[in-house]
Write a protein that holds these residues in place. Structure first.
Motif, short mmCIF file in Angstrom:
data_model
loop_
_atom_site.label_atom_id
_atom_site.label_comp_id
_atom_site.label_asym_id
_atom_site.label_seq_id
_atom_site.Cartn_x
_atom_site.Cartn_y
_atom_site.Cartn_z
N ILE A 164 0.33 8.20 -0.88
CA ILE A 164 -0.09 6.87 -0.44
C ILE A 164 0.41 5.83 -1.44
CG2 ILE A 164 -2.06 5.37 0.08
CD1 ILE A 164 -3.65 7.86 0.81
N VAL A 165 0.95 4.73 -0.93
CA VAL A 165 1.50 3.67 -1.77
C VAL A 165 0.92 2.32 -1.35
CG1 VAL A 165 3.61 2.38 -2.35
CG2 VAL A 165 3.66 4.87 -2.28
N ASP A 166 0.48 1.55 -2.33
CA ASP A 166 0.01 0.18 -2.09
C ASP A 166 1.18 -0.79 -2.18
OD1 ASP A 166 -2.90 0.49 -1.80
OD2 ASP A 166 -2.83 1.17 -3.89
N ILE A 167 1.37 -1.59 -1.15
CA ILE A 167 2.39 -2.63 -1.15
C ILE A 167 1.66 -3.97 -1.32
CG2 ILE A 167 4.27 -3.73 0.10
CD1 ILE A 167 4.83 -0.82 -0.61
N PRO A 168 1.87 -4.66 -2.43
CA PRO A 168 1.14 -5.92 -2.67
C PRO A 168 1.52 -7.00 -1.67
CG PRO A 168 2.21 -5.10 -4.68
CD PRO A 168 2.78 -4.32 -3.53
N ALA A 169 0.72 -8.07 -1.65
CA ALA A 169 1.05 -9.22 -0.82
C ALA A 169 2.39 -9.80 -1.25
CB ALA A 169 -0.05 -10.27 -0.95
N HIS A 170 3.20 -10.14 -0.28
CA HIS A 170 4.53 -10.67 -0.57
C HIS A 170 4.94 -11.65 0.52
CE1 HIS A 170 6.02 -8.51 -4.04
NE2 HIS A 170 5.70 -7.35 -3.51
N THR A 171 5.91 -12.48 0.18
CA THR A 171 6.69 -13.19 1.19
C THR A 171 7.90 -12.31 1.50
OG1 THR A 171 6.00 -15.37 0.42
CG2 THR A 171 8.05 -15.26 1.69
N TRP A 172 8.19 -12.13 2.78
CA TRP A 172 9.27 -11.24 3.19
C TRP A 172 10.33 -12.02 3.97
CZ3 TRP A 172 8.98 -6.04 1.83
CH2 TRP A 172 7.72 -5.58 1.40
N VAL A 207 1.19 2.11 2.82
CA VAL A 207 2.00 3.05 3.58
C VAL A 207 1.80 4.43 2.97
CG1 VAL A 207 3.74 1.38 4.31
CG2 VAL A 207 4.04 2.61 2.16
N TYR A 208 2.12 5.46 3.71
CA TYR A 208 2.00 6.81 3.18
C TYR A 208 3.11 7.66 3.78
CZ TYR A 208 0.06 8.13 7.73
OH TYR A 208 -0.10 8.36 9.08
N GLY A 209 3.47 8.72 3.09
CA GLY A 209 4.52 9.54 3.65
C GLY A 209 5.11 10.53 2.66
N VAL A 210 6.39 10.81 2.84
CA VAL A 210 7.12 11.82 2.07
C VAL A 210 8.01 11.09 1.07
CG1 VAL A 210 8.65 13.81 2.18
CG2 VAL A 210 7.12 13.29 4.11
N GLU A 211 7.73 11.28 -0.21
CA GLU A 211 8.43 10.55 -1.27
C GLU A 211 9.38 11.47 -2.03
OE1 GLU A 211 6.86 7.55 -4.63
OE2 GLU A 211 6.42 9.66 -5.06
#
Length: 307
Positions: A236-244, A140-144
């Motif tokens: 830009i942020v990396d979101i790892p593989a997860h169970t949601w 995801v990417y955006g305003v942090e």
């Protein structure tokens, strides 16, 4: 140790350290979660921030000492963590409505805030719609922005248990809508990825996805990074593989939207987590938004794992 036992143990730690330093990292270890996630869970369960609860408990004990003995105000100020008798007296009067000196008088009206106890209340009267999905990593990417943990609840809307004086994630939303950054982010987003419903909007939110230092957490207005996205100028942020664990709101009238989100968070922490076979992974979660002119829609995504 189950969820309820951990939360009870955390309250014991708080009570045992009201006259000393409360180490929030130690508190988080007892509760087996991050410091931010403990604060947030506490706020949703109790409808009060952790720091406010500690303040009320300390000033309750201080009032009891003033009424039952001859303790000096300066000694109580030090004992309960205040920098000076002046700051202690100011806080005492704000809570109790009288000065520490007047609290000694016969018939003085004071407030008592008892110790909180956690219990699981089995209701079952209202169902909770959810689904469990395992997803590969994505970006995801955006305003942090980095926020102080004392702001309480992270949601853009809903119940506000935040402490006064701290900037909140809702301020980031308001600023971005006013300065055009929200529109810029929306315009930069390409097609939504296949694992996200096509009826959703382009701009969402992600919370507590990386370490930012003790007492803080990151929050981002974000879009999903796909081949058609333009990420220039954004974080830009990396979101790892997860169970949601994913909780949909259904269509809600905009007038009720804020309360609906707050209630969804609260039910996740007070009803679903304590009784499910899952636990949170850290405190990573996302808010995915949708809706039209009349109704709002949100999905709350919580990273979880089997206990």
């Amino acid at each position: 140790m189950d969820w309820l036992t951990r939360m009870k143990a955390s309250l014991v730690y708080i009570e045992n350290n009201l006259t000393g330093e409360i180490d929030h990292e130690e508190l988080a270890k007892i509760a087996c979660c991050s410091s931010y996630n403990f604060r947030r869970t506490f706020s949703f369960i109790t409808d009060i921030s952790l720091s406010e609860y500690i303040r009320r408990r300390r000033l309750t004990l201080a009032a009891l000492e003033l009424q039952s003995g001859d303790a000096k105000v300066i000694d109580l100020a030090v004992k309960y963590g205040y920098d000076s008798p002046v700051s202690f007296s100011r806080a005492f009067q704000a809570l109790h409505g009288v000065t520490p000196t007047d609290a000694r008088l016969d018939g003085a009206a004071l407030k008592a805030y008892p110790r909180i106890s956690f219990q699981i209340s089995i209701k079952g009267d209202t169902e909770m719609d959810y689904r469990i999905e395992t997803k590969e990593g994505f970006q995801v990417y955006g305003v942090e922005e980095i926020f102080n943990e004392d702001v309480g609840l992270p949601s853009i809307m809903g119940t506000d248990t935040s402490d006064a004086g701290h900037r909140k994630p809702s301020d980031l939303w308001e600023d971005s809508l006013e300065n055009g950054m929200h529109q810029k982010l929306e315009d930069s987003a390409g097609e939504l990825p296949a694992f996200v419903g096509s009826e959703l909007s382009k701009v969402h939110a992600v919370c507590d996805y990386r370490e930012t230092g003790e007492g803080t957490f990151p929050y981002m207005l974000c879009a999903f990074n796909t081949q058609s996205s333009d990420t220039g100028g954004f974080t830009i942020v990396d979101i790892p593989a997860h169970t949601w664990a994913i909780f949909p709101s259904g269509n809600v009238k905009w007038d009720d939207f804020g309360d609906t989100i707050g209630n969804m968070y609260k039910r996740f922490f007070t009803e679903w987590i304590p009784t499910s076979e899952y636990e949170q992974v850290g405190s990573l979660d996302m808010e995915l938004y949708g809706g039209d002119d009349e109704h709002g829609y949100v999905e709350l995504w919580f990273a979880v794992q089997k206990k």
